[in-house]
Design an enzyme around this catalytic site. Structure first.
Site, short mmCIF file in Angstrom:
data_model
loop_
_atom_site.label_atom_id
_atom_site.label_comp_id
_atom_site.label_asym_id
_atom_site.label_seq_id
_atom_site.Cartn_x
_atom_site.Cartn_y
_atom_site.Cartn_z
N ASP A 74 0.84 -1.21 0.00
CA ASP A 74 0.00 0.00 0.00
C ASP A 74 0.87 1.25 0.00
O ASP A 74 0.58 2.24 -0.68
CB ASP A 74 -0.91 -0.03 1.24
N HIS A 81 -7.92 -1.23 8.90
CA HIS A 81 -6.95 -0.59 8.00
C HIS A 81 -7.37 0.87 7.83
O HIS A 81 -8.38 1.15 7.18
CB HIS A 81 -6.98 -1.36 6.67
N CYS A 108 -4.50 4.51 -2.34
CA CYS A 108 -4.98 3.78 -3.50
C CYS A 108 -4.94 4.69 -4.72
O CYS A 108 -5.52 5.77 -4.72
CB CYS A 108 -6.41 3.30 -3.26
N ASN A 130 -1.51 5.93 4.65
CA ASN A 130 -2.02 5.07 5.71
C ASN A 130 -1.64 5.68 7.06
O ASN A 130 -0.79 6.56 7.13
CB ASN A 130 -1.34 3.69 5.63
N1 COA Z 1 -0.99 -10.16 -13.01
C1 COA Z 1 -0.38 -9.76 -14.15
N2 COA Z 1 -1.07 -9.29 -15.22
C2 COA Z 1 -2.39 -9.24 -15.12
C3 COA Z 1 -3.08 -9.65 -13.98
C4 COA Z 1 -2.32 -10.12 -12.87
N3 COA Z 1 -2.88 -10.48 -11.74
N4 COA Z 1 -4.39 -9.47 -14.19
C5 COA Z 1 -4.54 -8.98 -15.42
N5 COA Z 1 -3.32 -8.83 -16.00
C6 COA Z 1 -3.00 -8.28 -17.31
C7 COA Z 1 -3.62 -9.05 -18.43
O1 COA Z 1 -2.77 -10.07 -18.85
C8 COA Z 1 -3.75 -7.98 -19.48
O2 COA Z 1 -2.52 -7.74 -20.07
P1 COA Z 1 -2.40 -7.33 -21.63
O3 COA Z 1 -3.08 -6.00 -21.74
O4 COA Z 1 -0.91 -7.24 -21.85
O5 COA Z 1 -3.08 -8.42 -22.36
C9 COA Z 1 -4.12 -6.75 -18.67
O6 COA Z 1 -3.59 -6.98 -17.37
C10 COA Z 1 -5.61 -6.52 -18.57
O7 COA Z 1 -6.21 -7.72 -18.19
P2 COA Z 1 -7.78 -7.86 -17.90
O8 COA Z 1 -8.07 -9.28 -17.62
O9 COA Z 1 -8.55 -7.14 -18.94
O10 COA Z 1 -7.89 -7.16 -16.51
P3 COA Z 1 -8.35 -5.69 -16.19
O11 COA Z 1 -7.84 -4.68 -17.14
O12 COA Z 1 -9.81 -5.75 -15.91
O13 COA Z 1 -7.51 -5.48 -14.83
C11 COA Z 1 -6.82 -5.89 -12.59
C12 COA Z 1 -7.83 -6.15 -13.66
C13 COA Z 1 -7.49 -6.03 -11.25
C14 COA Z 1 -5.71 -6.90 -12.70
C15 COA Z 1 -6.20 -4.51 -12.76
O14 COA Z 1 -7.18 -3.54 -12.89
C16 COA Z 1 -5.33 -4.13 -11.60
O15 COA Z 1 -4.29 -4.75 -11.33
N6 COA Z 1 -5.73 -3.05 -10.89
C17 COA Z 1 -5.00 -2.56 -9.74
C18 COA Z 1 -5.64 -3.01 -8.50
C19 COA Z 1 -4.82 -2.65 -7.31
O16 COA Z 1 -3.86 -3.31 -6.98
N7 COA Z 1 -5.20 -1.54 -6.67
C20 COA Z 1 -4.56 -1.07 -5.51
C21 COA Z 1 -4.79 -1.94 -4.32
S1 COA Z 1 -6.32 -1.70 -3.53
ZN ZN Z 2 -4.91 1.33 2.12
#
Ligand code: COA
Ligand code: ZN
Length: 313
Positions: A14, A204, A237, A246
């Site tokens: 975080d 948290h 975030c 935090n």
């Molecule tokens: N690890 C690595 N790559 C990932 C992944 C993971 N867990 N999940 C998705 N991807 C990649 C896919 O392979 C794809 O890659 P490409 O564009 O090269 O093909 C891309 O991310 C998009 O994948 P998709 O399935 O369409 O997912 P999305 O765009 O809906 O994203 C999340 C979903 C959740 C993975 C993404 O939005 C994310 O990581 N968000 C951040 C969340 C976070 O950590 N926030 C802060 C903490 S609260």
């Molecule tokens: Zn937090």
């Protein structure tokens, strides 16, 4: 001595995820190794999210592979989806920390899908990996959403119950953007205790509006014994408008220690690590106690005091 309080350090997850400058892998590993010596119950090492979404944590595998694990410390990792779970499993974490938001808008902003889709995806992770690794679920925006406003407690309880029904070990109730106030926290904690007496419950908090430590105290006084904290008060975030740090781990630990809670933490070791943090991230950090010293760190009186004592004796 009051109750035992357990800390989960989240600075390298975080804390770092919103930092603009990439922190080299070696520095992350060194920081986690140092933190491992300080008495934490858990350290949230990293996050197996997409590297495009959170470039800072693109080295998750390498960090998990290089840290020295200290017995008694649990090394947990954030997992947003099944792909993340597959990647995370290979690095033998002690826990999966799954995440979704209780606010539909924040879930769409952060995880790019509706809550029901997140829930279905996380259920799949639990069904597939729950027998191999303990599962914690962090519910975001439980005390309010910066885009929707109020998030009713009934809504939070509903999501908590749905994960409890899947057999998770713990729940983390997150105030993602520092909207909680102590009265609200006390009510939430009472409700959580009565509904989920057998779950590991963690709170948290973010200090976005200066209420962070007041909220920690309200929760501790309501019997909560686990807190997330971030060294130096880093964090936030990237998908929550106005998010900021935090609660600072060392400030919270210092407060609870002073009040007679048993945190089991070695502040003597932790504070020098906190003082090095600005060099790691390249800017000042909000934490207070690392700057001011502990209340037990006394300063020599100026020479004039000795003269005045003589004069008035
Ligand atoms: N690890 C690595 N790559 C990932 C992944 C993971 N867990 N999940 C998705 N991807 C990649 C896919 O392979 C794809 O890659 P490409 O564009 O090269 O093909 C891309 O991310 C998009 O994948 P998709 O399935 O369409 O997912 P999305 O765009 O809906 O994203 C999340 C979903 C959740 C993975 C993404 O939005 C994310 O990581 N968000 C951040 C969340 C976070 O950590 N926030 C802060 C903490 S609260
Ligand atoms: Zn937090």
């Amino acid at each position: 001595m009051k109750q035992k309080i357990l800390f989960n350090e989240v600075v390298t997850r975080d804390g770092f995820q919103m930092e603009p400058e990439f922190v080299p892998t070696a520095n992350k590993v060194a920081l986690i190794n140092a933190l491992s010596q300080c008495g934490y119950a858990k350290i949230e090492v990293t996050s197996f999210t997409s590297a495009k979404a959170i470039p800072m944590l693109r080295d998750a595998e390498e960090v998990m592979g290089r840290i020295e694990r200290v017995p008694g410390v649990e090394y947990t990792v954030l997992v947003p989806n099944l792909r993340g779970a597959e990647r995370a499993m290979a690095s033998r974490p002690d826990e999966f920390n799954l995440v979704m938001s209780t606010s539909e808008t924040h879930n769409l902003a952060n995880l790019r899908m509706p809550r029901e889709h997140s829930y279905a995806a996380l259920r799949e992770v639990i069904e597939r990996y729950g027998a191999q690794v303990p599962i914690n679920v962090s519910l975001s925006a439980c005390f309010g959403c910066p885009m929707e406003g109020d998030v009713p407690q009934a809504e939070v309880m509903q999501w908590a119950q749905r994960f409890a029904d899947l057999g998770v070990r713990g729940l983390t109730i997150c105030d993602t953007t520092g909207m909680a106030h102590p009265e609200q926290v006390a009510q939430m904690c009472d409700l959580l205790h009565s509904r989920f007496p057998n779950l590991q419950l963690t709170l948290h908090f973010h200090n976005t509006r200066g209420m962070g430590l007041a909220n920690v105290l309200a929760a501790a006084q309501s019997g909560i014994d686990r807190f997330d904290g971030s060294l130096g008060g880093l964090g936030g975030c990237p998908y929550a408008p106005g998010a900021s740090g935090n609660i600072s781990s060392e400030d919270a630990i210092h407060m609870l220690d002073a009040m007679g809670y048993d945190t089991g933490m070695d502040l003597g070791r932790l504070l020098p690590i906190a003082r090095d943090l600005p060099d790691i991230v390249g800017h000042a950090v909000p934490g207070q106690v690392a700057k001011s010293g502990r209340i037990t760190d006394l300063h020599p009186a100026p020479p004039s005091v000795a003269e005045l004592r003589k004069l008035f004796s």
